[in-house]
Design a protein around this motif. Structure first.
Motif, mmCIF file in Angstrom:
data_model
loop_
_atom_site.group_PDB
_atom_site.id
_atom_site.type_symbol
_atom_site.label_atom_id
_atom_site.label_comp_id
_atom_site.label_asym_id
_atom_site.label_seq_id
_atom_site.Cartn_x
_atom_site.Cartn_y
_atom_site.Cartn_z
ATOM 1 N N UNK A 177 -4.765 -0.597 10.657
ATOM 2 C CA UNK A 177 -4.492 0.319 9.563
ATOM 3 C C UNK A 177 -4.399 -0.488 8.284
ATOM 4 N N UNK A 178 -5.173 -0.033 7.290
ATOM 5 C CA UNK A 178 -5.304 -0.726 6.012
ATOM 6 C C UNK A 178 -4.580 0.091 4.957
ATOM 7 N N UNK A 179 -3.606 -0.518 4.338
ATOM 8 C CA UNK A 179 -2.770 0.191 3.371
ATOM 9 C C UNK A 179 -2.163 -0.832 2.425
ATOM 10 N N UNK A 180 -1.605 -0.356 1.334
ATOM 11 C CA UNK A 180 -0.969 -1.255 0.366
ATOM 12 C C UNK A 180 0.460 -1.618 0.783
ATOM 13 N N UNK A 181 0.961 -0.940 1.806
ATOM 14 C CA UNK A 181 2.278 -1.247 2.381
ATOM 15 C C UNK A 181 2.218 -0.934 3.870
ATOM 16 N N UNK A 182 3.138 -1.485 4.640
ATOM 17 C CA UNK A 182 3.113 -1.314 6.094
ATOM 18 C C UNK A 182 3.620 0.074 6.470
ATOM 19 N N UNK A 183 2.675 0.985 6.676
ATOM 20 C CA UNK A 183 2.983 2.374 7.002
ATOM 21 C C UNK A 183 2.930 2.636 8.509
ATOM 22 N N UNK A 184 3.047 1.605 9.306
ATOM 23 C CA UNK A 184 2.910 1.704 10.750
ATOM 24 C C UNK A 184 3.914 2.589 11.442
ATOM 25 N N UNK A 185 5.083 2.816 10.838
ATOM 26 C CA UNK A 185 6.097 3.672 11.458
ATOM 27 C C UNK A 185 5.972 5.143 11.061
ATOM 28 N N UNK A 186 5.006 5.474 10.202
ATOM 29 C CA UNK A 186 4.780 6.860 9.811
ATOM 30 C C UNK A 186 4.231 7.648 11.005
ATOM 31 N N UNK A 187 4.430 8.953 10.993
ATOM 32 C CA UNK A 187 3.998 9.825 12.083
ATOM 33 C C UNK A 187 2.727 10.580 11.658
ATOM 34 N N UNK A 188 1.591 10.274 12.269
ATOM 35 C CA UNK A 188 0.354 10.964 11.890
ATOM 36 C C UNK A 188 0.293 12.381 12.457
ATOM 37 N N UNK A 189 -0.430 13.241 11.738
ATOM 38 C CA UNK A 189 -0.602 14.627 12.149
ATOM 39 C C UNK A 189 -2.061 14.900 12.531
ATOM 40 N N UNK A 190 -2.976 14.386 11.724
ATOM 41 C CA UNK A 190 -4.403 14.591 11.970
ATOM 42 C C UNK A 190 -5.203 13.454 11.395
ATOM 43 N N UNK A 191 -6.493 13.428 11.715
ATOM 44 C CA UNK A 191 -7.373 12.392 11.177
ATOM 45 C C UNK A 191 -8.765 12.966 10.938
#
Length: 127
Positions: free
Chosen positions: A107-121
């Motif tokens: 996952x490529x982001x400007x901050x570590x969003x790894x603990x976020x909960x995804x809904x869709x893609x």
């Protein structure tokens, strides 16, 4: 697999433009091109470029399809787990308040969003 700090924003800002950053990374276009494309789409729809309907329509028009996170995933399933499970190797992942690029199971982001909960893609690849 994991987090890769990536920020295509020319000014390296990191607030309010996550969908533009994610589209830029996923589609291989620069941030300014992604921003302008979403502004034009927003103008057509009389809505803001960051509105889910606007960027969703933009992706749809560019050959992307939307998928829900699979039902077998736990309720607290994270972005990090999504990448580890390789559900989609190249896509745009959306949470309730954030949008993240996923490439090659990172996952490529400007901050570590790894603990976020995804809904869709959104992805071009058929599932």
């Amino acid at each position: 697999m994991g987090y890769i700090c990536t920020n295509p924003n020319p000014s390296k800002k990191s607030v309010g433009d996550c969908v533009i950053r994610a589209i830029s990374i996923t589609m291989g276009i620069d941030w300014l091109t992604a921003y302008l494309a979403l502004c034009i789409q927003g103008l057509k729809m009389c809505d803001m470029p960051s509105a889910n309907a606007v960027w969703g329509e933009f992706l749809h028009q560019n050959g992307f399809k939307r998928y829900l996170i699979p039902e077998y995933c736990p309720v607290d399933y994270t972005v990090r787990q999504f990448c580890e499970d390789e559900i989609c190797n190249n896509c745009i992942l959306a949470t309730g308040t954030h949008v993240i690029a996923v490439k090659n199971s990172n996952y490529l982001d400007s901050w570590d969003s790894g603990d976020e909960i995804p809904i869709y893609f959104w992805t071009k690849k058929e599932k």
